[in-house]
Enzyme design. Structure first.
Site, PDB file in Angstrom:
ATOM      1  N   ASP A  91     -94.393   3.081  31.938  1.00 59.68           N
ATOM      2  CA  ASP A  91     -93.600   3.155  33.103  1.00 59.68           C
ATOM      3  C   ASP A  91     -95.213   4.635  33.855  1.00 59.68           C
ATOM      4  OD1 ASP A  91     -92.859   6.476  32.418  1.00 59.68           O
ATOM      5  OD2 ASP A  91     -91.415   5.312  33.211  1.00 59.68           O
ATOM      6  N   TYR A 114     -80.440   6.448  26.531  1.00 63.97           N
ATOM      7  CA  TYR A 114     -80.058   6.723  28.563  1.00 63.97           C
ATOM      8  C   TYR A 114     -78.784   5.343  28.697  1.00 63.97           C
ATOM      9  CZ  TYR A 114     -84.730   7.535  28.940  1.00 63.97           C
ATOM     10  OH  TYR A 114     -85.920   8.377  28.583  1.00 63.97           O
ATOM     11  N   GLU A 153     -91.537   3.852  21.407  1.00 60.56           N
ATOM     12  CA  GLU A 153     -90.574   2.536  21.437  1.00 60.56           C
ATOM     13  C   GLU A 153     -91.427   1.327  21.601  1.00 60.56           C
ATOM     14  OE1 GLU A 153     -90.055   2.658  25.545  1.00 60.56           O
ATOM     15  OE2 GLU A 153     -88.321   4.350  25.253  1.00 60.56           O
ATOM     16  N   GLU A 166     -84.971  11.232  23.462  1.00 55.27           N
ATOM     17  CA  GLU A 166     -85.267  10.961  24.636  1.00 55.27           C
ATOM     18  C   GLU A 166     -83.925  10.589  25.137  1.00 55.27           C
ATOM     19  OE1 GLU A 166     -87.569   7.801  27.512  1.00 55.27           O
ATOM     20  OE2 GLU A 166     -89.338   8.528  25.528  1.00 55.27           O
TER      21      GLU A 166
END
Ligand code: E9O
Length: 605
Positions: free
Chosen positions: A152, A472, A397, A508
């Site tokens: 991103d 997340y 990832e 994260e």
């Protein structure tokens, strides 16, 4: 000068670029994207050319100096020319490029260096990207294409790091490898110096010898040694400790390496040395035999105007903020950072998870693996002597639910261990998760943990020394349901440990927030939501810590950062606890409170 596939045909490198067309004034180091008002430059995909006229003194020639050109990095693919001739090329945007230019310079006269760089990402580059060609003439102009990629952050391009020309004598220090150990109260430094020779005119150099002087951090002499390989033992050594783990974090000696030949050529290099050991087993990471708990951040090289260009003021600011937070570490997500940043980390005692540019990889074939291994070798080569580097991360990832990931990561991790047997190796994962209940019949209520994706579908974890997972809860899943975070996080991370019997950490977690936007009760994008999400995570981390295998937490992200335009990214990725201009959001104060408490805990336990 931007290029639409003409530069090589028209040999733009043969003369100053200004002779081939209109040039743009550009700063180095910097990304070129955000500097001007030109949208085409900001969004450019393809070749861009830089050049520079320069002089070198003729005394360098009479003194038989070897001359080296060094670029800290250029993004992504670069071809370098000197005085109209091809000099070297490099693939990959974040690691140094060097070339011996001794015999290619004209001394006392003008020289021309030209650098062509291409930022196009394809399935064969690391990181990968895709060029999407639009062939419908009723909807797009002829030849229209766009670049997409599987991460991103903005794929900034340009000469991001300083460009130097430096000299050495013709007999020179080529490389130094340092490893350190502790033996009771003594520190042990093992060194291996390799040297090279560039023949400049008739040379009589025969025997080459090495000698070492070890200085303490005040520059006072500690001990000396002879020979290009050897071991130095220092009684009552001052160790390299992380920030807030000692009164004097980041202690470094200087090994003054001297290489000389029979002609009296002498090359000197002051090599910084931090004495420390690392250890790891199925539950714990240690430094100097003490257990480690990482309190840190994921970061980016990212700032207004300069993009990913090295900025000395920003480096000092970021370390000042890290220390204000009480952080002891960060991950160089998602690529190797500038050496100037790594120098600060060594000096300030900030530990680094040193990550390769392999973000979001998929399609694990042999060609990609060989390239990936070369990148890991280049990274180890650059950062191997840094005490701050405590772990290598081969990537972030990956699509590691592809079965080919099993052998791929086994081999990449093994090659990294071969390049450096002294540090643990990881890869940051986000698949194989405990997915909270299937698309529920009732979307209005939070759902608790139901396993529906066995972790066996994740093929990288089994090869790693430490398992790092990005997660997340209540942001990308169960959005708005802060109450499920603790349960889901504890369940998931306990399972990772259970399944692999390795230390685990969260690399994260976080939520986006718009500074100044407040909502109580907490609502997505408010500062309250970001802060409360963190507090709920802390409850989980504390429970996991008490189980003895949870080795760290890193918030995503240190600061807001630039992303491509998109409907889920209001002005970029807003998960920063600081704004992009490095001012604290509420979240930064919350984290500061926690990290200083954690630091006190670890000191007293
Ligand atoms: C990588 C990081 O570079 N991890 C991402 C971060 C983010 O903020 C990104 O900035 O998006 C998180 C990956 C979470 C995956 C969940 C997928 C859900 C898709 C809707």
């Amino acid at each position: 000068m931007l290029d639409a596939e003409k530069g090589f045909r028209e040999e733009w490198y043969a003369q100053p670029l200004s002779k081939s067309g209109p040039v743009i004034s550009m700063a180095v180091p910097s990304s070129y994207n955000d500097i001007t008002q030109d949208k085409d430059l900001r969004d450019h995909i393809g070749w861009a050319w830089y050049d520079r006229l320069f002089y070198v003194p003729s005394r360098w020639q009479t003194d038989k100096q070897r001359v080296v050109l060094r670029l800290g990095s250029a993004h992504y693919n670069s071809i370098i020319y000197l005085n109209g001739h091809s000099l070297t090329s490099h693939e990959g945007g974040h690691l140094p490029i060097m070339a011996d230019i001794t015999t290619k310079l004209v001394y006392g006269k003008e020289n021309l260096v030209t650098v062509a760089i291409n930022n196009t990402l394809t399935p064969e580059t690391i990181p990968q990207g895709t060029i999407v060609k639009h062939n419908d003439p009723s909807r797009y102009p002829p030849g229209y294409f766009a670049q997409s990629y599987n991460f991103d952050f903005t794929n900034y391009a340009g000469i991001h790091r300083p460009v130097y020309i430096y000299t050495t004598p013709q007999t020179f220090i080529d490389d130094i490898l340092i490893t350190t150990d502790i033996n009771g109260a003594n520190g042990v430094i093992t060194y291996n110096v390799t040297h090279g020779n560039t023949m400049i005119g008739p040379s009589r150099s025969g025997e080459v010898g090495c000698s070492m002087k070890l200085l303490d951090n005040e520059g006072d002499h500690v001990t000396s040694a002879m020979g290009c390989q050897g071991t130095i033992e220092i009684s009552n050594a001052s160790l390299w400790w992380p920030y807030l783990m000692s009164e004097n974090p980041g202690y470094m000696y200087t090994l003054l390496v001297a290489v000389s030949d029979a002609d009296g050529n002498l090359d000197l290099y002051p090599q910084k040395v931090g004495i420390r050991t690392l250890g790891w087993n199925s539950t714990t990471l240690t430094i100097n035999n003490k257990p480690l708990y990482l309190r840190g951040c994921g970061k980016h090289e990212d700032a207004d105007i300069r993009g990913k260009g090295v900025d000395y003021a920003l480096i000092v600011k970021d370390f000042s903020l890290l220390k204000w937070l009480g952080a002891n570490s960060f991950r160089t997500s998602h690529y190797p950072y500038a050496e100037e940043i790594m120098d600060m980390a060594d000096k300030e005692g900030i530990m680094i998870i040193d990550e390769s540019p392999a973000v979001g990889l998929s399609g694990f074939d042999e060609a990609l693996m060989n390239k990936h291994i070369s990148v890991m070798q280049e990274l180890v080569q650059r950062d191997k002597n840094r005490p701050s580097v405590i772990m290598w991360s081969v990537g972030n990832e990956p699509k590691s639910n592809e079965a080919a990931a099993l052998n791929y990561f086994r081999d990449v991790v093994a090659a990294t261990h071969t390049a450096d047997p002294t540090r643990p190796v990881t890869c940051v994962l986000n698949l194989g998760k405990v997915v909270s209940a299937t698309k529920s019949a009732d979307p209005s209520r939070p759902v608790t943990c139901v396993l529906n994706k066995p972790k066996e579908k994740e093929y990288a974890a089994s090869s790693l020394d430490v398992i790092l997972v990005n997660r997340y809860y209540s942001w990308y899943g169960d959005t708005g349901h802060l109450e499920v975070i603790k349960m889901q996080t504890v369940t998931e991370f306990s399972e990772w440990h259970l399944l692999h019997n390795k230390p685990v950490m969260i690399s994260e977690y976080g939520a986006g927030s718009l500074p100044g936007y407040h909502m109580d009760p907490a609502w997505t994008w408010s500062e309250e939501y970001q802060a409360e999400l963190m507090i709920r995570n802390f409850e989980a981390f504390d429970e996991l810590r008490s189980k003895g295998y949870f080795v760290g937490e890193m918030i995503w992200n240190f600061a807001d950062f630039s992303t491509p335009q998109g409907h889920t990214r209001p002005g970029g990725n807003r998960k920063g606890i600081f704004t992009r201009s490095r001012q604290p959001k509420m979240a930064a104060h919350v984290l500061r409170y926690r990290y200083h408490n954690l630091a006190n805990d670890t000191l007293t336990n």
